[in-house]
Motif scaffolding. Structure first.
Motif, PDB file in Angstrom:
ATOM      1  N   LYS A  84       0.828  -1.223   0.000  1.00 59.21           N
ATOM      2  CA  LYS A  84       0.000   0.000   0.000  1.00 59.21           C
ATOM      3  C   LYS A  84       0.857   1.265   0.000  1.00 59.21           C
ATOM      4  CE  LYS A  84      -3.849  -2.157   2.473  1.00 59.21           C
ATOM      5  NZ  LYS A  84      -4.545  -2.246   3.776  1.00 59.21           N
ATOM      6  N   THR A  85       1.934   1.232   0.777  1.00 58.65           N
ATOM      7  CA  THR A  85       2.752   2.437   0.951  1.00 58.65           C
ATOM      8  C   THR A  85       3.420   2.868  -0.347  1.00 58.65           C
ATOM      9  OG1 THR A  85       3.282   1.458   3.102  1.00 58.65           O
ATOM     10  CG2 THR A  85       4.416   3.510   2.526  1.00 58.65           C
ATOM     11  N   THR A  86       4.153   1.944  -0.969  1.00 62.49           N
ATOM     12  CA  THR A  86       4.861   2.304  -2.205  1.00 62.49           C
ATOM     13  C   THR A  86       3.893   2.480  -3.380  1.00 62.49           C
ATOM     14  OG1 THR A  86       5.442  -0.046  -2.342  1.00 62.49           O
ATOM     15  CG2 THR A  86       7.210   1.491  -1.761  1.00 62.49           C
ATOM     16  N   PHE A  87       2.794   1.723  -3.359  1.00 59.74           N
ATOM     17  CA  PHE A  87       1.814   1.888  -4.440  1.00 59.74           C
ATOM     18  C   PHE A  87       1.157   3.264  -4.379  1.00 59.74           C
ATOM     19  CE2 PHE A  87      -2.448   0.979  -6.412  1.00 59.74           C
ATOM     20  CZ  PHE A  87      -1.966   0.865  -7.707  1.00 59.74           C
ATOM     21  N   ALA A  88       0.925   3.772  -3.173  1.00 59.46           N
ATOM     22  CA  ALA A  88       0.371   5.127  -3.012  1.00 59.46           C
ATOM     23  C   ALA A  88       1.347   6.165  -3.587  1.00 59.46           C
ATOM     24  CB  ALA A  88       0.100   5.422  -1.545  1.00 59.46           C
ATOM     25  N   LEU A  89       2.636   5.977  -3.314  1.00 58.53           N
ATOM     26  CA  LEU A  89       3.659   6.868  -3.883  1.00 58.53           C
ATOM     27  C   LEU A  89       3.665   6.766  -5.402  1.00 58.53           C
ATOM     28  CD1 LEU A  89       6.638   6.144  -1.441  1.00 58.53           C
ATOM     29  CD2 LEU A  89       5.405   8.307  -1.637  1.00 58.53           C
ATOM     30  N   PHE A  90       3.582   5.538  -5.893  1.00 58.25           N
ATOM     31  CA  PHE A  90       3.594   5.265  -7.336  1.00 58.25           C
ATOM     32  C   PHE A  90       2.410   5.955  -8.030  1.00 58.25           C
ATOM     33  CE2 PHE A  90       2.415   2.635 -10.996  1.00 58.25           C
ATOM     34  CZ  PHE A  90       3.625   2.526 -11.663  1.00 58.25           C
ATOM     35  N   LYS A  91       1.221   5.787  -7.476  1.00 59.47           N
ATOM     36  CA  LYS A  91       0.013   6.382  -8.082  1.00 59.47           C
ATOM     37  C   LYS A  91       0.090   7.908  -8.124  1.00 59.47           C
ATOM     38  CE  LYS A  91      -3.516   4.649  -5.871  1.00 59.47           C
ATOM     39  NZ  LYS A  91      -4.943   4.358  -5.566  1.00 59.47           N
ATOM     40  N   ASN A  92       0.766   8.476  -7.147  1.00 57.41           N
ATOM     41  CA  ASN A  92       0.889   9.936  -7.030  1.00 57.41           C
ATOM     42  C   ASN A  92       1.791  10.572  -8.070  1.00 57.41           C
ATOM     43  OD1 ASN A  92      -0.698  11.249  -5.228  1.00 57.41           O
ATOM     44  ND2 ASN A  92       0.743  11.155  -3.523  1.00 57.41           N
ATOM     45  N   LYS A  93       2.676   9.761  -8.668  1.00 56.61           N
ATOM     46  CA  LYS A  93       3.671  10.293  -9.596  1.00 56.61           C
ATOM     47  C   LYS A  93       3.148  10.319 -11.034  1.00 56.61           C
ATOM     48  CE  LYS A  93       6.510  10.438  -6.144  1.00 56.61           C
ATOM     49  NZ  LYS A  93       6.775  11.715  -5.473  1.00 56.61           N
ATOM     50  N   THR A  94       3.348  11.453 -11.694  1.00 53.74           N
ATOM     51  CA  THR A  94       2.932  11.578 -13.103  1.00 53.74           C
ATOM     52  C   THR A  94       3.957  10.941 -14.018  1.00 53.74           C
ATOM     53  OG1 THR A  94       1.878  13.674 -12.531  1.00 53.74           O
ATOM     54  CG2 THR A  94       2.190  13.227 -14.881  1.00 53.74           C
ATOM     55  N   HIS A  95       5.230  11.186 -13.740  1.00 55.78           N
ATOM     56  CA  HIS A  95       6.316  10.690 -14.595  1.00 55.78           C
ATOM     57  C   HIS A  95       6.986   9.515 -13.900  1.00 55.78           C
ATOM     58  CE1 HIS A  95       5.798  14.307 -17.008  1.00 55.78           C
ATOM     59  NE2 HIS A  95       5.740  14.961 -15.867  1.00 55.78           N
ATOM     60  N   LYS A  96       6.709   8.301 -14.423  1.00 55.03           N
ATOM     61  CA  LYS A  96       7.190   7.100 -13.735  1.00 55.03           C
ATOM     62  C   LYS A  96       7.369   5.946 -14.717  1.00 55.03           C
ATOM     63  CE  LYS A  96       2.369   6.246 -12.657  1.00 55.03           C
ATOM     64  NZ  LYS A  96       1.312   6.514 -11.678  1.00 55.03           N
ATOM     65  N   ILE A  97       8.177   4.988 -14.291  1.00 53.58           N
ATOM     66  CA  ILE A  97       8.371   3.754 -15.056  1.00 53.58           C
ATOM     67  C   ILE A  97       8.800   2.663 -14.078  1.00 53.58           C
ATOM     68  CG2 ILE A  97      10.811   4.261 -15.613  1.00 53.58           C
ATOM     69  CD1 ILE A  97      10.239   2.877 -18.362  1.00 53.58           C
ATOM     70  N   ILE A  98       8.453   1.417 -14.380  1.00 50.25           N
ATOM     71  CA  ILE A  98       8.912   0.285 -13.586  1.00 50.25           C
ATOM     72  C   ILE A  98      10.145  -0.305 -14.265  1.00 50.25           C
ATOM     73  CG2 ILE A  98       8.349  -2.057 -12.779  1.00 50.25           C
ATOM     74  CD1 ILE A  98       5.375  -1.113 -12.687  1.00 50.25           C
TER      75      ILE A  98
END
Length: 195
Positions: A84-98
């Motif tokens: 939940k913690t890192t996914f919340a951070l992930f969802k918040n970011k506009t510019h991202k990649i895995i």
């Protein structure tokens, strides 16, 4: 502008996706216990930064090719193992990649689940250790990002951590913490995650 680069296993999800897939197959009687044990040994070697990736990839592809139809039900399990913690951070970011060392066979499902592009490992294009740095550089060549913020749990990602402007270290073990603190050039913060 900053690009946020997220590792997958033990960073966005609570499992090592490949070993978890083998375990899932074992629970469904699709593979024998000796395969499960062998997969666990490979995983332990990866944790210790001693994995022979070429040998491992051939081994994993062989199992995967016999069990392609099991990926969809497997990903229902993955959904229940997102941090939940890192996914919340992930969802918040506009510019991202895995960016993951995991094998590319899961890419389409990961893209759908996380709604993100992904850089992963292929037979001819590995994505671990120094290769992660090379591959993210190739990805960013024609893009206008000036900073990279990296999120990872793995000691194998030290080359990427050294390369990035800042890193968020997730659920680090003692060995990893020791390596981080021994390099004073690294800009980092620690994070404990929850399911």
């Amino acid at each position: 502008m900053t690009i946020n680069v997220f590792d997958l296993d033990k960073t966005l999800i609570a499992k090592d996706i490949e070993y978890f897939f083998i375990y899932f197959l074992y629970k469904q009687s699709r593979v024998k216990k000796k395969i499960l044990k062998k997969s666990l040994n490979y995983y332990k070697k990866y944790i210790k930064n001693k994995l022979n990736f070429n040998k491992y990839l051939k081994y994993f592809y062989k199992i995967f090719c016999k069990n392609k139809k099991k990926i969809q039900p497997f990903f229902k399990k993955i959904k229940k193992n997102i941090y939940k913690t890192t996914f919340a951070l992930f969802k918040n970011k506009t510019h991202k990649i895995i960016s993951t060392s995991s094998v590319c066979v899961f890419d389409n499902y990961i893209k759908t689940l996380f709604k993100s592009n992904i850089i992963s490992t292929r037979i001819k294009t590995k994505n671990f250790k120094n290769y992660k740095v090379v591959n993210i550089c190739k990805y960013l060549i024609k893009k206008k990002y000036k900073k990279i913020f990296f999120y990872t749990d793995s000691v194998n990602d030290l080359p990427m951590i050294n390369f990035c402007n800042k890193s968020l270290i997730v659920n680090a073990n003692f060995l990893f913490i020791k390596k981080i603190y021994s390099n004073k050039a690294i800009n980092f913060i620690f994070l404990k995650t929850i399911l």
